[in-house]
Scaffold this active site. Structure first.
Site, PDB file in Angstrom:
ATOM      1  N   HIS A 184       0.910  -1.205   0.020  1.00 40.77           N
ATOM      2  CA  HIS A 184       0.107  -0.229   0.058  1.00 40.77           C
ATOM      3  C   HIS A 184       0.860   1.331   0.108  1.00 40.77           C
ATOM      4  CE1 HIS A 184      -4.129  -1.504   0.700  1.00 40.77           C
ATOM      5  NE2 HIS A 184      -3.525  -2.432   1.441  1.00 40.77           N
ATOM      6  N   GLU A 224      -6.506  -2.715  -3.861  1.00 39.22           N
ATOM      7  CA  GLU A 224      -5.826  -3.883  -3.777  1.00 39.22           C
ATOM      8  C   GLU A 224      -5.646  -4.609  -4.930  1.00 39.22           C
ATOM      9  OE1 GLU A 224      -5.049  -5.036  -0.777  1.00 39.22           O
ATOM     10  OE2 GLU A 224      -6.276  -4.143   0.600  1.00 39.22           O
ATOM     11  N   SER A 243       1.805  -7.496  -3.159  1.00 37.14           N
ATOM     12  CA  SER A 243       2.644  -7.835  -1.993  1.00 37.14           C
ATOM     13  C   SER A 243       2.384  -9.374  -2.047  1.00 37.14           C
ATOM     14  CB  SER A 243       1.915  -7.589  -0.611  1.00 37.14           C
ATOM     15  OG  SER A 243       0.611  -7.671  -0.737  1.00 37.14           O
TER      16      SER A 243
HETATM   17 FE   LIG Z   1      -4.805  -4.230   1.715  1.00 40.72          FE
END
Ligand SMILES: [Fe+2]
Length: 303
Positions: A184, A224, A243
């Protein structure tokens, strides 16, 4: 100051403009609801590891300090925690070099996020503040959707500080420092993205329950799992992609349908948390995402 219209559900919004948020404008973090916020579910790889649970609870407790003092406490990460970071960050960086958005890769450098050591929220917070007046606030775990998104209206993202369990470095069922710092945080060095996040925050504060669900989908398919077109190529900017080795690789295979971003479609598309994402949406630019979202949130007051 905050526009009055953003504060109440009954007041319709007219037009949204971004505004600077000063420390004195922030509501008290200690007023946040945090029932069962650091609960750990049984499917968590660390659920039956007492040492891990104690450590996770301790790091989570530092965010309670934050709510009382307003100061971010740095975590003295252990050698084992640093080792998990090095494994995950190194492998992600390899895949990201060809798959992540160029602005994101540059932002990581600007923020000092590297494969060697876990970055502290306090350091990244200082830099974000200077770049686009954005803030990070430590939190001990997942917060309900309206509460979490509403903080974005203060240009603030709530972030966890603990790290995933060492038995499964590639996996975490909950946000952790890898997801926050590698997924993020770099995005908030882009002022269009920071503004867009603030609009989502405004929306969350005035949305009906139904609109909140739509906002949740917009957040999912952008923040996301978003893809962006950069110089004729598709690149990832969503935190859930950046991620996760599996999601990032999967995003560019034939198993995924990559569609041009269409707001109406995005807010009506359901998703599953636990499966690999079969549909992703591609934005033409961050400025486009910002302006489309502005118009959408402005429509909330009139519904
Ligand atoms: Fe998240």
């Amino acid at each position: 100051m905050l526009p009055e219209t953003a504060l109440s559900k009954s007041e319709p919004t007219s037009s949204l403009t971004n505004f600077e948020v000063k420390d004195e404008d922030l509501p008290a973090f200690r007023d946040m609801k945090f029932e069962n916020i650091n609960e750990l579910h049984l499917d968590h790889p660390g659920a039956s590891d007492e040492d891990y649970r104690r450590r996770r609870d301790y790091i989570a407790s530092l965010s309670k300090n934050f709510r009382e003092t307003g100061a971010i406490t740095d975590v003295e990460y252990t050698e084992q925690e640093q080792a998990i970071w090095r494994i995950v960050a190194t492998r992600l960086e390899e895949i990201q070099s060809s798959r992540a958005s160029a602005f994101y890769l540059d932002a990581k450098k600007k923020l000092g996020i590297n494969t060697e050591r876990i970055p502290q929220l306090s350091e990244m917070n200082k830099r974000l503040n200077k770049l686009c007046n954005f803030r990070l606030a430590p939190i001990e775990g997942l917060v309900e959707t309206r509460g979490f998104l509403s903080w974005l209206s203060y240009r603030t993202m709530l972030c966890t500080q603990y790290i995933r369990h060492h038995s499964r470095p590639e996996y975490t069922p909950e946000p952790d420092i890898v997801h926050e710092a590698i997924g993020h945080i770099p995005n908030f060095t882009n002022c269009d993205f920071a503004d867009f996040s603030q609009f989502i925050g405004h929306g969350a504060r005035i949305a009906t329950d139904e609109q909140l669900e739509e906002l949740g989908r917009l957040y999912w398919f952008t923040v996301e799992f978003g893809l962006v077109e950069e110089n004729g190529e598709l690149k990832a900017y969503g935190a859930g992609l950046l991620s996760s080795f599996g999601e990032l690789e999967n995003a560019f295979t034939d198993k995924v349908e990559r569609r041009p971003f269409d707001l109406e479609q995005v807010i009506n598309t359901r998703y599953e948390y636990s499966d690999m994402q079969p549909i992703l949406y591609v934005i033409p630019s961050y400025a486009y995402l910002k302006e489309t979202t502005r118009k959408y949130i402005e429509s909330f007051g009139g519904k």
